[in-house]
Design a protein around this motif. Structure first.
Motif, short mmCIF file in Angstrom:
data_model
loop_
_atom_site.label_atom_id
_atom_site.label_comp_id
_atom_site.label_asym_id
_atom_site.label_seq_id
_atom_site.Cartn_x
_atom_site.Cartn_y
_atom_site.Cartn_z
N ILE A 1 0.84 -1.21 0.00
CA ILE A 1 0.00 0.00 0.00
C ILE A 1 0.87 1.25 0.00
CG2 ILE A 1 -1.59 1.35 1.43
CD1 ILE A 1 -2.74 -1.43 2.34
N GLN A 2 1.90 1.24 0.85
CA GLN A 2 2.75 2.42 0.93
C GLN A 2 3.49 2.69 -0.37
OE1 GLN A 2 6.46 2.82 2.07
NE2 GLN A 2 6.23 4.96 2.66
N LYS A 3 3.88 1.62 -1.05
CA LYS A 3 4.54 1.75 -2.36
C LYS A 3 3.56 2.31 -3.39
CE LYS A 3 6.55 -1.11 -6.03
NZ LYS A 3 5.41 -1.05 -6.98
N ASP A 4 2.35 1.79 -3.42
CA ASP A 4 1.36 2.21 -4.42
C ASP A 4 0.88 3.64 -4.19
OD1 ASP A 4 1.57 -0.26 -5.55
OD2 ASP A 4 -0.26 -1.08 -4.67
N LEU A 5 0.68 4.02 -2.92
CA LEU A 5 0.10 5.33 -2.60
C LEU A 5 1.14 6.39 -2.25
CD1 LEU A 5 -2.95 4.25 -0.38
CD2 LEU A 5 -2.88 4.57 -2.85
N ASN A 6 2.40 5.96 -2.05
CA ASN A 6 3.45 6.88 -1.58
C ASN A 6 3.01 7.57 -0.29
OD1 ASN A 6 6.01 8.07 -1.73
ND2 ASN A 6 5.19 9.91 -2.69
N SER A 7 2.41 6.78 0.61
CA SER A 7 1.89 7.31 1.87
C SER A 7 3.04 7.70 2.81
CB SER A 7 1.02 6.27 2.57
OG SER A 7 -0.04 5.85 1.74
N THR A 8 2.79 8.73 3.59
CA THR A 8 3.71 9.10 4.67
C THR A 8 3.21 8.42 5.94
OG1 THR A 8 4.04 11.25 3.61
CG2 THR A 8 4.77 11.02 5.91
N VAL A 9 4.06 7.62 6.55
CA VAL A 9 3.62 6.78 7.67
C VAL A 9 4.52 7.01 8.88
CG1 VAL A 9 3.16 4.42 8.46
CG2 VAL A 9 2.82 5.02 6.04
N GLU A 40 18.85 1.84 4.68
CA GLU A 40 19.12 1.92 3.24
C GLU A 40 19.08 0.52 2.63
OE1 GLU A 40 22.73 4.12 2.93
OE2 GLU A 40 21.80 6.00 3.60
N LEU A 41 17.88 -0.05 2.59
CA LEU A 41 17.64 -1.34 1.96
C LEU A 41 16.72 -1.12 0.77
CD1 LEU A 41 16.91 -3.46 5.18
CD2 LEU A 41 18.98 -3.59 3.77
N GLU A 42 17.04 -1.76 -0.34
CA GLU A 42 16.24 -1.58 -1.55
C GLU A 42 14.81 -2.09 -1.35
OE1 GLU A 42 17.87 -3.08 -5.15
OE2 GLU A 42 19.81 -2.08 -4.88
N ARG A 43 13.88 -1.41 -1.99
CA ARG A 43 12.50 -1.88 -2.00
C ARG A 43 12.17 -2.38 -3.40
NH1 ARG A 43 9.65 -0.18 2.54
NH2 ARG A 43 10.56 1.53 3.73
N PRO A 44 11.26 -3.35 -3.55
CA PRO A 44 10.50 -4.01 -2.48
C PRO A 44 11.40 -4.92 -1.64
CG PRO A 44 10.06 -5.06 -4.59
CD PRO A 44 10.88 -3.86 -4.88
N ARG A 45 11.00 -5.11 -0.38
CA ARG A 45 11.79 -5.89 0.57
C ARG A 45 11.13 -7.25 0.81
NH1 ARG A 45 12.84 -0.88 4.84
NH2 ARG A 45 14.15 0.34 3.42
N ASN A 46 11.93 -8.26 0.83
CA ASN A 46 11.47 -9.63 1.03
C ASN A 46 12.04 -10.14 2.34
OD1 ASN A 46 11.78 -12.64 0.91
ND2 ASN A 46 10.62 -12.37 -0.98
N ARG A 47 11.18 -10.46 3.29
CA ARG A 47 11.63 -10.83 4.64
C ARG A 47 12.51 -12.09 4.62
NH1 ARG A 47 7.72 -10.31 8.02
NH2 ARG A 47 6.26 -9.43 6.54
N ILE A 48 12.23 -13.02 3.73
CA ILE A 48 13.01 -14.26 3.69
C ILE A 48 14.42 -13.98 3.18
CG2 ILE A 48 13.17 -16.55 2.65
CD1 ILE A 48 10.08 -16.55 2.55
N GLN A 49 14.53 -13.19 2.12
CA GLN A 49 15.85 -12.83 1.59
C GLN A 49 16.65 -11.99 2.58
OE1 GLN A 49 14.98 -10.94 -2.14
NE2 GLN A 49 14.28 -12.83 -3.12
#
Length: 283
Positions: free
Chosen positions: A184-192, A227-236
């Motif tokens: 959602i945050q990626k799609d909407l560019n929401s400030t959280v 400074e981790l690239e998005r999208p982030r994968n918890r397993i990786q």
């Protein structure tokens, strides 16, 4: 670039029978549009107090908050809050709970057909379209939180405020909701701005982690850029040395620099303390 949200020298005192209690002091923070910020610290460190001041539920004793050039001094739909308790009205369906928020914000601005489409859109965003006509007692805890997030998003807030939104959920449900929130945050560019006690959650989701010192007179101790690239994968990320370095830095701050355990407890067995009811009154 001007920040979307700015906290300047924010402090707050609460009256007590023994005199004023200083919960926060000198809190300074600038947040850009689209940033995901996590607040982390021990119970009683003022995380929820910061969130409540940004929400306009508390008034700072000193300093202030500016959102999009306007001072924050009362609640408003541009700052939507999702609490650990979903706060849904039990006699209304998921659709009707979101509808209440949409009517409050968009009455006279959207037609009935537009409002219906907007409500359904936000429920579908959180994967709740299939259960929109169910009441809270007919859906799981994770689904209730999804509806709470949909309700907040439906208000089109400038800032989404999350107060431990996944804290009461089981690990698997929590992971699914974290993934949904990242989408959602990626799609909407929401400030959280999110409060969490979970170090892994903070590192996985955040652009920056704001680490609070212990109260009273709590303040910002350190700010860690993730400074981790998005999208982030918890397993990786589980075996990623950079991820684990960030995780270790937060743990070091919490359990070494801001150690808050019984002196009789061995350091290696020290765990994050449970929330204390007294602390929560000022947290």
């Amino acid at each position: 670039m001007n920040p979307l949200l700015e906290l300047t020298q924010v402090g707050i005192e609460f009256p007590t029978p023994k005199g004023p209690f200083c919960a926060l002091q000198n809190v300074n923070l600038k947040i850009a549009k689209g940033e995901f910020i996590s607040l982390i610290g021990h119970s009683g460190c003022g995380k929820s107090t910061v969130l409540n001041i940004v929400a306009g539920l508390y008034q700072a004793t000193t300093g202030g908050v500016v959102l999009e050039g306007k001072e924050v001094n009362e609640p408003g739909p541009e700052r939507a809050v999702v609490f650990q308790n979903h706060s849904l009205l039990p006699w209304l369906t998921a659709y009707q709970n979101v509808e209440l928020a949409v009517q409050q914000v968009f009455k006279g601005k959207k037609s009935k057909a537009e409002m219906k489409a907007w409500i359904e859109h936000n429920l579908n965003l959180v994967h709740m379209g299939h259960a929109m006509h169910k009441r809270p007692d007919e859906i799981s805890g994770g689904m209730k939180q999804r509806v709470g997030i949909a309700r907040a998003l439906s208000m089109e807030p400038s800032v989404l405020l999350l107060d431990e939104p996944f804290g009461a959920l089981d690990a698997l449900t929590r992971a699914h909701l974290q993934d949904s929130l990242m989408e959602i945050q990626k799609d909407l560019n929401s400030t959280v701005i999110m409060i969490t006690h979970d170090v892994d959650e903070a590192v996985l989701l955040s652009d920056r982690i704001v680490m609070m010192t212990n109260g009273p007179s709590a303040t910002v101790g350190e700010i860690l850029n993730i400074e981790l690239e998005r999208p982030r994968n918890r397993i990786q990320l589980a075996d990623d040395p950079t991820y684990n370095k960030y995780r270790q830095q937060v743990l070091s701050f919490l359990y070494e620099k801001q150690r808050k355990v019984d002196d009789s407890m061995p350091v290696e067995k020290a765990k994050e303390p449970e929330k204390e009811q007294a602390a929560e009154k000022v947290a």
